[in-house]
Design an enzyme around this catalytic site. Structure first.
Site, PDB file in Angstrom:
ATOM      1  N   SER A   1       0.951  -1.337   0.067  1.00 25.43           N
ATOM      2  CA  SER A   1      -0.127  -0.019   0.113  1.00 25.43           C
ATOM      3  C   SER A   1       0.982   1.367  -0.050  1.00 25.43           C
ATOM      4  CB  SER A   1      -0.757  -0.107   1.103  1.00 25.43           C
ATOM      5  OG  SER A   1      -1.921   1.002   0.992  1.00 25.43           O
TER       6      SER A   1
ATOM      7  N   ASP B   1      -9.599  -6.650  -2.815  1.00 27.00           N
ATOM      8  CA  ASP B   1      -8.946  -5.503  -2.426  1.00 27.00           C
ATOM      9  C   ASP B   1      -9.595  -4.380  -2.923  1.00 27.00           C
ATOM     10  OD1 ASP B   1      -7.591  -3.236  -1.885  1.00 27.00           O
ATOM     11  OD2 ASP B   1      -5.631  -4.200  -2.479  1.00 27.00           O
TER      12      ASP B   1
ATOM     13  N   HIS C   1      -7.123  -6.113   1.232  1.00 24.64           N
ATOM     14  CA  HIS C   1      -5.872  -5.244   1.039  1.00 24.64           C
ATOM     15  C   HIS C   1      -4.905  -5.439   2.167  1.00 24.64           C
ATOM     16  CE1 HIS C   1      -4.043  -1.437  -0.081  1.00 24.64           C
ATOM     17  NE2 HIS C   1      -3.983  -0.888   1.011  1.00 24.64           N
TER      18      HIS C   1
END
Length: 394
Positions: free
Chosen positions: A26, A113, A145
């Site tokens: 991320s 995600d 995620h």
């Protein structure tokens, strides 16, 4: 199944590093891409969980949220970001894009995600492929995620703290390392290395990590074999809400990198971000909350992480593999070449490099790969370098 020992206070000692890589999730994935692009002379490959193409955010939180996570507003195309990268490389604010050609890049985006839109992750794949990188892309695992590990504490489709998921027998970490290294030995069942806790202040500009949204403590997992023999270096960057001050050692303990580190002679560096005004989630800077220079070699967080990697020996012990921006115009008193260097096209090139008037990339372009010979004047003409005396001296 503790995969990391209790930390011991220490320093980042230099090791015999044979290759330097970066990975992240991320915000850490965006940061991993920034580091790989800006310092492609240092990093030889990248593994990225759920992120977009280089500088998608364009120094804007709104763009980051609405174009580079969601796709509610238009974003720069991969081709536009590629041209931006070329322009910055020509200006010396990132390394030459040619370095990316042939680099192994492993990408991951879970089908569950909903934090990063798949199209954004696809842009990252296109960006790398267009620069000639060798891309492997796992976008079929039903993960939320998160970083995905065989010992992750969360269910596969989860998007919740500490953002480390288990997806059956899937082992994306093995996939990533095998793609980056070419081959990988099975993970250790029990780790036997040490976890060094160090003060990040020694590596951050100004010595105050909190001022650039980095924590006071950083960590490095060092297998026993790396104390005496050659090893690779993997820089692992956590995501938002995943920094040590919030989830403690969750990523280090359950990310499954240390098990492979023990059997594959790999040091794992775990730098730590933290919160500050404009960054309540403890994300790495990929949209400019701390500095407008966030995606450049001069970006404060970028500089700090690279300083840590070099302290461990990343880039080669004692050799000028840095392509960092000039930071000083004061020439050193000595023009002795670096250790192991024996010949060069021009001593002037070396003198200008050590005085930080030119980048290492420019030094190499001038033939300055191996040391010192007879000098001749060096001048800058436009964007090039020459011995023509009718041009402006450096």
């Amino acid at each position: 199944m503790a995969a990391v020992p209790p930390p011991t206070q220490g320093t980042l000692d230099r090791h015999n590093i044979t290759g330097t890589y970066v990975s992240g999730l991320s915000s850490g994935g965006f940061m991993a891409n920034q580091l790989h692009v800006a310092y492609s002379g240092l990093f030889q490959g990248a593994g990225i969980f759920s992120a977009g193409a280089y500088d998608c955010a364009q120094n804007s939180l709104s763009t980051a949220l609405n174009a580079c996570m969601d796709t509610l507003t238009p974003r720069q195309t991969p081709a536009q970001l590629e041209q931006l990268t070329r322009n910055r490389a020509a200006a010396g604010s990132v390394d030459p894009v040619q370095n990316l050609s042939g680099d192994p890049v492993w990408l991951f985006h879970g089908t569950g995600d909903n934090t990063i839109d798949p199209a954004v992750n696809n842009d990252l794949a296109t960006y790398y492929r267009d620069f000639g990188a060798k891309v492997a892309y796992n976008n079929t695992t039903p993960a939320g995620h998160a970083w995905v590990s065989p010992i992750g504490p969360n269910s596969c489709g989860s998007t919740s703290s500490p953002y480390v998921n288990k997806c059956g027998n899937a082992d994306p970490v093995r996939e990533m390392l095998a793609h980056l290294f070419g081959e990988v030995k099975p993970a250790a069942s029990t780790v036997t290395g040490k976890l060094v806790q160090f003060d990040q202040g020694g590596y951050t500009p100004g010595g105050n990590p909190g001022s650039i949204s980095m924590g006071r403590e950083g960590f490095a997992y060092v297998p026993r074999a790396c104390d005496t023999g050659p090893c690779r270096l993997m820089v692992a960057l956590h995501g938002c809400y995943q920094y040590f001050g919030l989830v403690q050692n969750a990523l280090m303990d359950k990310g499954y990198l240390n098990e492979y580190a023990d059997t594959n002679n790999m040091i794992v560096l775990y730098p730590q971000a933290t919160t500050m005004a404009g960054n309540p989630r403890g994300c790495w800077d990929w949209w400019g909350y701390q500095s407008a220079q966030y995606p450049l070699k001069s970006g404060p967080q970028m500089t700090a992480v690279v300083n840590m990697a070099r302290a461990l020996g990343g880039g080669g012990a004692g050799q000028p593999t840095s392509t960092s921006q000039p930071t000083s115009t004061t020439a050193p008193t000595s023009t002795t070449p670096p250790p192991g260097y024996t010949e060069v096209v021009t001593a002037a090139a070396y003198q200008h490099y050590v005085a930080r008037r030119i980048t290492y990339s420019q030094y190499v372009t001038l033939g300055g790969r191996h040391g010192y010979n007879t000098a001749f004047p060096l001048y800058k003409c436009g964007s090039g370098w020459t011995d023509r005396q009718d041009c402006t001296p450096i």
